[in-house]
Write an enzyme that holds these catalytic residues in place. Structure first.
Site, PDB file in Angstrom:
ATOM      1  N   ARG A 247       0.846  -1.190   0.000  1.00 36.46           N
ATOM      2  CA  ARG A 247       0.000   0.000   0.000  1.00 36.46           C
ATOM      3  C   ARG A 247       0.887   1.246   0.000  1.00 36.46           C
ATOM      4  NH1 ARG A 247      -3.482  -2.770  -1.537  1.00 36.46           N
ATOM      5  NH2 ARG A 247      -5.523  -3.218  -0.622  1.00 36.46           N
ATOM      6  N   GLU A 276      -4.272   6.765  -4.846  1.00 33.52           N
ATOM      7  CA  GLU A 276      -4.541   6.267  -6.208  1.00 33.52           C
ATOM      8  C   GLU A 276      -5.890   6.748  -6.707  1.00 33.52           C
ATOM      9  OE1 GLU A 276      -4.133   2.016  -6.104  1.00 33.52           O
ATOM     10  OE2 GLU A 276      -2.128   2.132  -5.261  1.00 33.52           O
ATOM     11  N   HIS A 294      -0.935  -0.371  -9.992  1.00 32.38           N
ATOM     12  CA  HIS A 294      -1.587  -1.332  -9.090  1.00 32.38           C
ATOM     13  C   HIS A 294      -2.026  -2.593  -9.844  1.00 32.38           C
ATOM     14  CE1 HIS A 294      -3.888  -1.605  -5.039  1.00 32.38           C
ATOM     15  NE2 HIS A 294      -3.586  -2.806  -5.475  1.00 32.38           N
TER      16      HIS A 294
HETATM   17  C1  8YV Z   1      -6.422  -5.668  -5.848  1.00 28.91           C
HETATM   18  C2  8YV Z   1      -4.988  -5.439  -3.723  1.00 28.91           C
HETATM   19  O1  8YV Z   1      -6.176  -5.641  -7.196  1.00 28.91           O
HETATM   20  O2  8YV Z   1      -6.166  -7.298  -2.900  1.00 28.91           O
HETATM   21  C3  8YV Z   1      -5.636  -6.231  -2.647  1.00 28.91           C
HETATM   22  O3  8YV Z   1      -5.615  -5.770  -1.491  1.00 28.91           O
HETATM   23  O4  8YV Z   1      -4.357  -4.489  -3.462  1.00 28.91           O
HETATM   24  C4  8YV Z   1      -5.096  -5.840  -5.169  1.00 28.91           C
HETATM   25  O5  8YV Z   1      -4.755  -7.168  -5.340  1.00 28.91           O
HETATM   26  C5  8YV Z   1      -7.263  -4.510  -5.544  1.00 28.91           C
HETATM   27  O6  8YV Z   1      -7.064  -4.029  -4.310  1.00 28.91           O
HETATM   28  C6  8YV Z   1      -8.691  -4.914  -5.832  1.00 28.91           C
HETATM   29  O7  8YV Z   1      -9.617  -4.489  -4.908  1.00 28.91           O
END
Ligand code: 8YV
Length: 328
Positions: A247, A276, A294
């Site tokens: 993150r 983001e 991402h």
């Molecule tokens: C996702 C991610 O693509 O799963 C997570 O926490 O950061 C990523 O794999 C994204 O957040 C989808 O909600």
């Protein structure tokens, strides 16, 4: 009789457009309110949709702000929230607990894809892949040269992993294939069968001083927010590399940018950013950043797996069984 069956289908607000396979399954087994245009809903929109549809559940993603203002305003009909993510810092978990809303997430299915992408970030940053690609695309490559775009050797180097959960461990497994020496900092020490000889640091700052490459793989929590700040970067070796597939909030952007500019750090590979899709503009102008939007879990197999996990959890919840990936 078909009418009775249809009426019994649970209504689910699906905040983002999901893969065709997952949307087909939702349409077969639920009464989903889909988002065909995939616009990102404001918190008030999520609440309004849940009220209008008298929704039984929400299927949300990490791009949704499901904070206290949403949780408090949801109609009582909403009994479950399935998040299409392994991270859940976008959800007011304590509020859900108070309101008795079940929350599920999607661990495991995205571990390999995210670990693969972390390897890409490390190699891309260390081997100056973005600079090389830009040179080619811009028609600026005049030919091979012995001193052109020399990067950082990865094989045999010390890799420090901050957060040795599923993804951290899967990345360590890959890095061992590159003969890297694995160090890690984690809330608790792993058992030897999971550690595979990696060196544990109960003090993350002590780890920073010894690593050639730092990979951030921990969740964003109040404790990890802005972990990598100017003081801690100063503890790192000159010429070290930072990689983040977790993150954006874990990094103090100004501090990282300052260190990349000054040459204190050789490069950074970043897949995640604090606000983001906005990112500090300077990242885009620095030559020594390798940036991705991402993409950690962005493979067809993984996104199908994440969606199916959301639906598996909702199926279990509404059938009165324990959802396999329940957070609260
Ligand atoms: C996702 C991610 O693509 O799963 C997570 O926490 O950061 C990523 O794999 C994204 O957040 C989808 O909600």
């Amino acid at each position: 009789m078909t009418g009775t069956k249809t009426a019994a289908k649970k209504t689910v607000i699906v905040t983002r457009k999901l893969t065709a396979a997952v949307e087909r399954r939702l349409a077969r087994d639920y009464a989903p309110v889909l988002n065909a245009t995939d616009e990102v809903y404001a918190p008030a929109r999520i609440v309004a949709l849940a009220r209008e549809a008298k929704a039984d559940a929400l299927l949300v993603a990490a791009t949704d702000n499901v904070g206290s203002e949403v949780i408090e305003a949801l109609p009582a009909s909403v009994k479950a929230i399935a998040t299409f993510s392994v991270g859940y810092n976008h959800i007011d978990i304590a509020g859900c607990k108070r309101r008795g809303i079940c929350v599920t997430y999607t661990p495991d299915v995205l571990t390999d894809a995210t670990a693969d992408l972390t390897m890409l970030l490390m190699l891309g940053a260390a081997r100056r892949a973005a600079e090389g690609e830009r040179m080619l695309r811009n028609g600026e490559w005049t030919g091979w040269a012995p001193t052109q775009l020399l990067g950082t050797h990865v094989t045999g180097k010390i890799l420090g992993i901050l957060g040795m959960g599923r993804i951290g461990r899967a990345f360590a497994k890959r890095a061992r294939g590159f003969d890297m020496k694995i160090h890690y900092a984690n809330r608790t020490r792993l058992t030897p069968d999971l550690e595979h000889g990696a060196v544990f640091h109960d003090d993350a700052e002590a780890m920073l001083a010894v690593v050639d490459i730092l990979s951030i793989n921990c969740p964003a929590t109040p404790e990890t927010t802005r972990f990598l700040d100017a003081r801690r970067i100063a503890l790192m070796k000159d010429g070290a590399i930072v990689v983040n597939s977790a993150r954006g909030a874990i990094i103090d952007d100004r501090a990282l940018i300052g260190a990349l500019r000054a040459g204190k750090l050789a490069a950074a590979g970043l897949d995640v950013f604090d606000r983001e899709p906005l990112l500090d503009e300077t990242y885009r102008t620095l030559p020594n950043t390798f940036l991705l939007p991402h993409l950690g879990s962005a493979t067809v197999e993984t996104r199908d797996g994440m969606g199916n996990k959301c639906v598996d959890n909702l199926d279990a919840f509404f059938a009165g069984r324990a959802p396999p990936d329940r957070l609260v």
